[in-house]
Write a protein that holds these residues in place. Structure first.
Motif, PDB file in Angstrom:
ATOM      1  N   UNK A  74      33.843 -21.460  45.958  1.00 36.15           N
ATOM      2  CA  UNK A  74      33.205 -22.542  45.211  1.00 36.15           C
ATOM      3  C   UNK A  74      33.630 -23.909  45.748  1.00 36.15           C
ATOM      4  N   UNK A  75      34.899 -24.034  46.165  1.00 37.76           N
ATOM      5  CA  UNK A  75      35.379 -25.302  46.721  1.00 37.76           C
ATOM      6  C   UNK A  75      34.643 -25.629  48.018  1.00 37.76           C
ATOM      7  N   UNK A  76      34.430 -24.614  48.848  1.00 36.06           N
ATOM      8  CA  UNK A  76      33.743 -24.840  50.118  1.00 36.06           C
ATOM      9  C   UNK A  76      32.275 -25.208  49.914  1.00 36.06           C
ATOM     10  N   UNK A  77      31.725 -24.847  48.783  1.00 36.53           N
ATOM     11  CA  UNK A  77      30.313 -25.140  48.530  1.00 36.53           C
ATOM     12  C   UNK A  77      30.083 -26.605  48.161  1.00 36.53           C
ATOM     13  N   UNK A  78      31.155 -27.352  47.893  1.00 37.13           N
ATOM     14  CA  UNK A  78      30.992 -28.778  47.616  1.00 37.13           C
ATOM     15  C   UNK A  78      30.377 -29.472  48.826  1.00 37.13           C
ATOM     16  N   UNK A  79      30.849 -29.113  50.028  1.00 39.82           N
ATOM     17  CA  UNK A  79      30.276 -29.688  51.247  1.00 39.82           C
ATOM     18  C   UNK A  79      28.827 -29.238  51.424  1.00 39.82           C
ATOM     19  N   UNK A  80      28.543 -27.992  51.029  1.00 46.25           N
ATOM     20  CA  UNK A  80      27.166 -27.497  51.108  1.00 46.25           C
ATOM     21  C   UNK A  80      26.225 -28.327  50.229  1.00 46.25           C
ATOM     22  N   UNK A  81      26.708 -28.687  49.042  1.00 46.24           N
ATOM     23  CA  UNK A  81      25.902 -29.490  48.123  1.00 46.24           C
ATOM     24  C   UNK A  81      25.582 -30.847  48.748  1.00 46.24           C
TER      25      UNK A  81
END
Length: 312
Positions: A74-81
């Motif tokens: 979930x933390x890595x998905x912040x960059x995806x957002x």
């Protein structure tokens, strides 16, 4: 606790070795060991049983790793957002492809995709469907190309194309004089199959309506590659079924052995699949568009019947 500590924990859980985990995380082993010790001290638990070779998770360690994987993903998905908001198509993208699709599809689209999207750093692995599903659910793959439908509630599927089955029939076979064949012509007893673990094998078995549990002395020959099946067929050991794209580059000598099915042609559905919470949709969309555009020129079949890739 920190995200970095959780990443170190996941690396040790995966490699079961502090040294290998440190290399994977690009840090020294003392640095990694110190951070894990700090995490265990803060939580007042032992995550890893260091007395075992290889290192094993404790009971509470297994629960911590499960939760840590969710947190890190979930933390890595912040960059995806952020990337999605900006319309940026780039960054690392981990893609799995099943063995019966990899050698034919990858050369067709890879160069084109890289040219159109040079900022995407593709990491591609050839994996079985079972391995793909495990890695997607564990967060080790962003997407994959596999035969569908898979009936997995955590996975989303976007169809790329439908690929007909084509029969390869050697000169001495009972069906050699037929110009086209029917599904009812197939008999599992004289069919050469891919070895267990290949979804294309399960599709062939599902297609063969005459398939039953074979007697122990029944002849059955399996192989890990389609090329080997063709060579064995040429030796008179039986017929085999091939995915259509595998037949496009057939040498002139082998082409006369191919037989198409009467319509509707049995076919497999090939899709790009990803976790339902995946956020790298801009890259998935780009890959879907490139592959769909290229494949339309190679496969013109429309009247097909989809055969399940699931073992039944």
């Amino acid at each position: 606790m920190t995200i970095t500590q959780l990443k170190y924990t996941l690396a040790i859980a995966e490699h079961k070795n502090f040294t290998k985990a440190a290399e994977k995380c690009f840090v020294t082993q003392p640095t990694l060991s110190t951070q894990i010790q700090k995490l265990e001290d803060e939580l007042d638990v032992i995550i890893f049983d260091r007395g075992k070779k290889p290192i094993e998770l404790t009971d509470v360690g297994r629960k911590i790793v499960f939760q840590a994987r969710n947190i890190v993903n979930e933390a890595e998905r912040i960059q995806d957002i952020v990337d999605q908001q900006k319309g940026f198509i780039g960054g690392e993208f981990r893609l799995g492809i099943i063995p019966t699709v990899m050698p034919t599809l990858l050369p067709m689209f890879l160069k084109n995709f890289i040219k159109k999207h040079p900022k995407v750093k593709l990491k591609i692995e050839e994996l079985t469907t079972e391995e793909i599903l495990t890695r997607i659910n564990e967060g080790h793959l962003d997407a994959a190309i596999a035969a569908t439908p898979l009936e997995n509630e955590t996975i989303k599927e976007r169809v790329l194309y439908y690929e007909p089955f084509v029969a390869y029939i050697p000169d001495n076979h009972r069906l050699k004089d037929k110009k086209t064949i029917e599904v009812s012509d197939l008999e599992i007893e004289d069919m050469l199959l891919l070895e267990d673990g290949h979804c294309f094998r399960d599709g062939v078995i599902n297609l063969c309506k005459t398939f039953k549990d074979q007697a122990e002395d029944s002849f059955q020959l399996e192989s890990g590659s389609i090329e080997t099946l063709i060579k064995l067929s040429n030796e008179g050991l039986g017929m085999t079924l091939l995915p259509y794209l595998h037949t496009l580059d057939f040498r002139e000598k082998l082409s006369p052995n191919l037989r198409h099915f009467t319509e509707p042609s049995p076919a497999r559905e090939v899709s790009i699949i990803y976790h339902k919470s995946e956020l790298k949709m801009q890259i998935i969309d780009a890959m879907h568009n490139v592959i769909s555009g290229i494949i339309r020129g190679a496969i013109a079949f429309q009247n097909v019947e989809i055969i399940s890739p699931l073992s039944k």
